[in-house]
Write a protein that holds these residues in place. Structure first.
Motif, PDB file in Angstrom:
ATOM      1  N   ASP A  78       0.670  -1.201   0.007  1.00 11.91           N
ATOM      2  CA  ASP A  78       0.059  -0.165   0.053  1.00 11.91           C
ATOM      3  C   ASP A  78       0.846   1.303   0.024  1.00 11.91           C
ATOM      4  O   ASP A  78       0.479   2.204  -0.708  1.00 11.91           O
ATOM      5  N   GLU A  79       2.069   1.224   0.677  1.00 12.74           N
ATOM      6  CA  GLU A  79       2.610   2.450   0.828  1.00 12.74           C
ATOM      7  C   GLU A  79       3.536   2.668  -0.517  1.00 12.74           C
ATOM      8  O   GLU A  79       3.315   3.857  -1.013  1.00 12.74           O
ATOM      9  N   ALA A  80       3.809   1.528  -1.125  1.00 13.91           N
ATOM     10  CA  ALA A  80       4.296   2.043  -2.640  1.00 13.91           C
ATOM     11  C   ALA A  80       3.478   2.495  -3.657  1.00 13.91           C
ATOM     12  O   ALA A  80       3.668   3.409  -4.333  1.00 13.91           O
ATOM     13  N   VAL A  81       2.012   1.834  -3.540  1.00 11.47           N
ATOM     14  CA  VAL A  81       0.852   2.210  -4.305  1.00 11.47           C
ATOM     15  C   VAL A  81       0.760   3.754  -4.205  1.00 11.47           C
ATOM     16  O   VAL A  81       0.535   4.420  -5.236  1.00 11.47           O
ATOM     17  N   ASP A  82       0.546   4.094  -2.834  1.00 10.97           N
ATOM     18  CA  ASP A  82       0.060   5.514  -2.443  1.00 10.97           C
ATOM     19  C   ASP A  82       1.096   6.460  -3.120  1.00 10.97           C
ATOM     20  O   ASP A  82       0.982   7.418  -3.440  1.00 10.97           O
ATOM     21  N   ALA A  83       2.377   6.175  -2.897  1.00 15.84           N
ATOM     22  CA  ALA A  83       3.674   7.008  -3.367  1.00 15.84           C
ATOM     23  C   ALA A  83       3.379   7.080  -4.744  1.00 15.84           C
ATOM     24  O   ALA A  83       3.785   8.189  -5.525  1.00 15.84           O
ATOM     25  N   ILE A  84       3.250   5.966  -5.430  1.00 17.82           N
ATOM     26  CA  ILE A  84       3.061   6.030  -7.199  1.00 17.82           C
ATOM     27  C   ILE A  84       2.237   6.944  -7.512  1.00 17.82           C
ATOM     28  O   ILE A  84       2.244   7.818  -8.263  1.00 17.82           O
TER      29      ILE A  84
END
Length: 411
Positions: A93-99
């Motif tokens: 989730d952290e990666a997707v939010d940053a993307i």
């Protein structure tokens, strides 16, 4: 073959696979030429207004070099001359939010892809395409770009999974490496083609020689493989002394093939005329290779006469390919063979490809100018596979993506 950045357009959400794998000393990631090479691709994407998300790996689980990519973000930013954000996540989730939070022209580096359980298993591309890693990230992007030629011999998720579900393109490093490293098979040269072969992995060299066959007019040998061929020729060298474990097991594995190659291509294989060692005063010393030679101590380089004779062959060549060092060049005393040959190539009007991590590192270590060579490869295993005509899963995946897109357009 595959699509390149020339066909990409602008303003996309792009997922880019680089190879930023670097030496690590005491937890500190060391700069290397890969950052500078890949920066060209990333900079071009930024200038074209893309939202750029970078994937890369570092080391392998269980090794000291298996570390986070947080330091890599700073190193890459220096070469791209644009800030590179970092997220401590691969596809959660952290990666997707940053993307999703990226704006046009911004760069984000994801955490070491080898920290995902989906990345490392060698699997068919179809299986990787169905992994959680690929299925989670792919919907966030318009296309995928593979610039990691030096990792293209691996069938890992970040290299082969995404091209099956996204339009895929080759980055500038991938494009240049592929063109140069396949040139033996794809180009015709107006004159003789020479290959300088050395290094510690004799099996790789023998595989290259076996695969290229008539494509090469002259083979100039050095390093461990040079000694093993001298051993096959009847000289008392090419075995372990002083606690080394480099020669005997490789001789046992390859003796028959070495003897066959030497018999079949004796007119095209040139062996060292002299060899260098460390004498009692810790100085470089040399002796000629003669019938009464004996190996009583480690041999660390080819000699000066060998460099001169090899240089004469190189100067008469239309193309020269290098795989492996001719000696222990990290020690300046024993850099004569490797550096001497590279200097001759640099001053000769020929097409030249310098391949393998060690050999290209010698160029940097001794201040040689890359511009004097047609191409300096940052690939190791992928370079060998290209020379031996083996397929590269990463390249194959790009080709399949291109074919899939073209097929859908035709329908």
């Amino acid at each position: 073959m595959f699509k390149t950045l020339d066909e990409l357009g602008s303003g996309n959400r792009v997922l880019v696979r680089l190879d930023l794998n670097s030496p690590v000393e005491d937890g500190i990631v060391k700069d290397n030429r890969r950052f500078a090479r890949h920066a060209r691709t990333v900079r071009e994407l930024v200038e074209d207004g893309h939202r750029v998300v970078v994937m890369a790996h570092q080391g392998r689980p269980g090794r000291d070099s298996f570390v986070s990519l947080d330091q890599h973000a700073d190193l890459l930013a220096e070469y791209v001359e644009t800030p590179v954000g970092f997220v401590d996540d691969v596809h959660g989730d952290e990666a997707v939010d940053a993307i999703r939070g990226l704006d046009a022209g911004e760069i984000l580096l994801l955490e070491n892809v080898r920290m995902s359980d989906d990345e490392l298993p060698e699997k068919p591309a179809e299986e990787h395409a169905d992994s959680e890693f690929v299925q989670t990230l792919a919907p966030e992007f318009d296309c995928y770009i593979n610039d990691a030629y030096s990792a293209a011999h691996r069938s890992h998720a970040s290299l082969v999974g995404f091209p099956l579900v996204l339009p895929a393109y080759a980055g500038r490093v991938m494009e240049a490496e592929y063109e140069a490293n396949t040139s033996i098979a794809s180009r015709e040269f107006d004159g003789q083609v020479t290959m300088v072969l050395g290094g510690a992995k004799a099996t790789d060299v023998i595989d290259v020689m076996s695969a290229l066959d008539e494509a090469i007019d002259h083979y100039l040998l050095g390093g461990i493989v040079g000694e093993l061929f001298l051993r096959a020729a009847g000289y008392d060298v090419g075995y372990d002394v002083g606690g080394t474990e480099l020669y005997d097991h490789q001789w046992e594995q390859n003796e028959e093939r070495i003897r066959e190659l030497l018999a079949e291509r004796s007119d095209r294989i040139t062996l060292p005329f002299d060899l260098a060692y460390e004498d009692a005063a810790d100085e470089r010393a040399e002796f000629p290779v003669t019938d009464d030679v004996e190996k009583d101590f480690p041999l660390l380089d080819v000699g000066s006469t060998t460099v001169e004779r090899y240089g004469e062959v190189i100067e008469d060549s239309a193309a020269v390919f290098v795989k492996g060092a001719l000696g222990v060049f990290e020690d300046e005393r024993f850099s004569t063979g490797t550096v001497g040959v590279l200097e001759t190539i640099a001053t000769t009007d020929c097409f030249s490809v310098i391949g393998g991590g060690d050999t290209s590192r010698a160029i940097e270590l001794y201040g040689l100018d890359e511009e004097y060579f047609s191409h300096v490869s940052i690939a190791g295993g992928a370079y060998v596979r290209a020379l031996t005509g083996q397929s590269l899963p990463g390249v194959d995946a790009l080709t399949r993506s291109c074919e899939r897109v073209e097929s859908s357009v035709d329908q």
